[in-house]
Design an enzyme around this catalytic site. Sequence first.
Site, PDB file in Angstrom:
ATOM      1  N   PHE A 118       0.840  -1.157  -0.033  1.00  0.00           N
ATOM      2  CA  PHE A 118       0.099   0.052   0.063  1.00  0.00           C
ATOM      3  C   PHE A 118       1.032   1.271  -0.127  1.00  0.00           C
ATOM      4  O   PHE A 118       0.246   2.486  -0.246  1.00  0.00           O
ATOM      5  CB  PHE A 118      -0.983  -0.123   1.141  1.00  0.00           C
ATOM      6  CG  PHE A 118      -2.102  -1.110   1.138  1.00  0.00           C
ATOM      7  CD1 PHE A 118      -2.969  -0.916   0.166  1.00  0.00           C
ATOM      8  CD2 PHE A 118      -1.949  -2.269   1.930  1.00  0.00           C
ATOM      9  CE1 PHE A 118      -3.862  -2.053   0.040  1.00  0.00           C
ATOM     10  CE2 PHE A 118      -2.819  -3.195   2.075  1.00  0.00           C
ATOM     11  CZ  PHE A 118      -3.701  -3.096   1.055  1.00  0.00           C
ATOM     12  N   HIS A 232     -11.852  -4.279   0.845  1.00  0.00           N
ATOM     13  CA  HIS A 232     -10.493  -3.636   0.295  1.00  0.00           C
ATOM     14  C   HIS A 232     -10.675  -2.267   0.130  1.00  0.00           C
ATOM     15  O   HIS A 232     -11.969  -1.611  -0.169  1.00  0.00           O
ATOM     16  CB  HIS A 232     -10.103  -4.302  -1.053  1.00  0.00           C
ATOM     17  CG  HIS A 232      -8.915  -3.591  -1.452  1.00  0.00           C
ATOM     18  ND1 HIS A 232      -8.572  -2.741  -2.305  1.00  0.00           N
ATOM     19  CD2 HIS A 232      -7.678  -4.480  -1.472  1.00  0.00           C
ATOM     20  CE1 HIS A 232      -7.174  -2.585  -2.431  1.00  0.00           C
ATOM     21  NE2 HIS A 232      -6.711  -3.731  -1.867  1.00  0.00           N
TER      22      HIS A 232
END
Length: 271
Positions: A118, A232
């Site tokens: 990320f 998500h």
Amino acid sequence: MFDSDAPHSEAPRSEARDPDALFGLEQPAAEGVGFAELARLPLAELMSPDWADALAPVEGKLRDVLDVLAAEVAEGHLLLPSPSNVLRAFRQPLAGVRVLIVGQDPYPTPGHAVGLSFAVDGATRPIPRSLANIYKELNADLGLPPRVHGDLSRWSAQGVLLLNRVLTVRAGAAASHRNKGWAAVTTAAIAAVVNRRSADGTPAPLVVILWGKDAASVTPLLGSAPVIASAHPSPLSASRGFYGSRPFSRANNLLLEQGDGTVDWELPPLP
């Protein structure tokens, strides 16, 4: 589900390292290193000593993957992240891991992937939309201001392991390295985190954060570790359960229950 924009997908250092070591914890890894060279280096030069011990059983599989990547580069493919960052998640000591956040594939956009799920380089603008959504939830959860940069190394330094399930990707081709052998390596890594024990023999403090169905697929590896699971943060799924999931405050509460303090999730305004 890779850790970019569409779902499909410091803890204290354990010991001093040679500041000239290629992958020393005190400095970024040298640029210009190739996958073929990585495949020949001792594990202790690729990662922290306790990670090297933990991943020794899959050392052969790791070297096989690196050889496959070297062959792809020789064929003219651009792979991400750079070789010097592929094993970046393992530079912080295994013993210091407190929170595990599982991603899937690196960002396939050149210049984005940095070896931590990320995260992106601190100079990358704009940041990926999934990360922007993570910041929105961080603000809603803890009131912390969203940042314009995507450097998450401050989390990593506090024992937050930002681990992708697959550690490389071909540029522009999401999920292109799903079947290259990384799963065996990261399965061993997750098992090593989960199976750590404190001095009294009890499980070491740990919270696992799983975002999306692909991340949830590692659940069988997690034993009794506390898990925070949601959709998500991708723009395609964030509104289906990621927003409002409060993973940061929940993780801190679970750490406190285990007697391990909290993570300071606030990031600096600039990296």
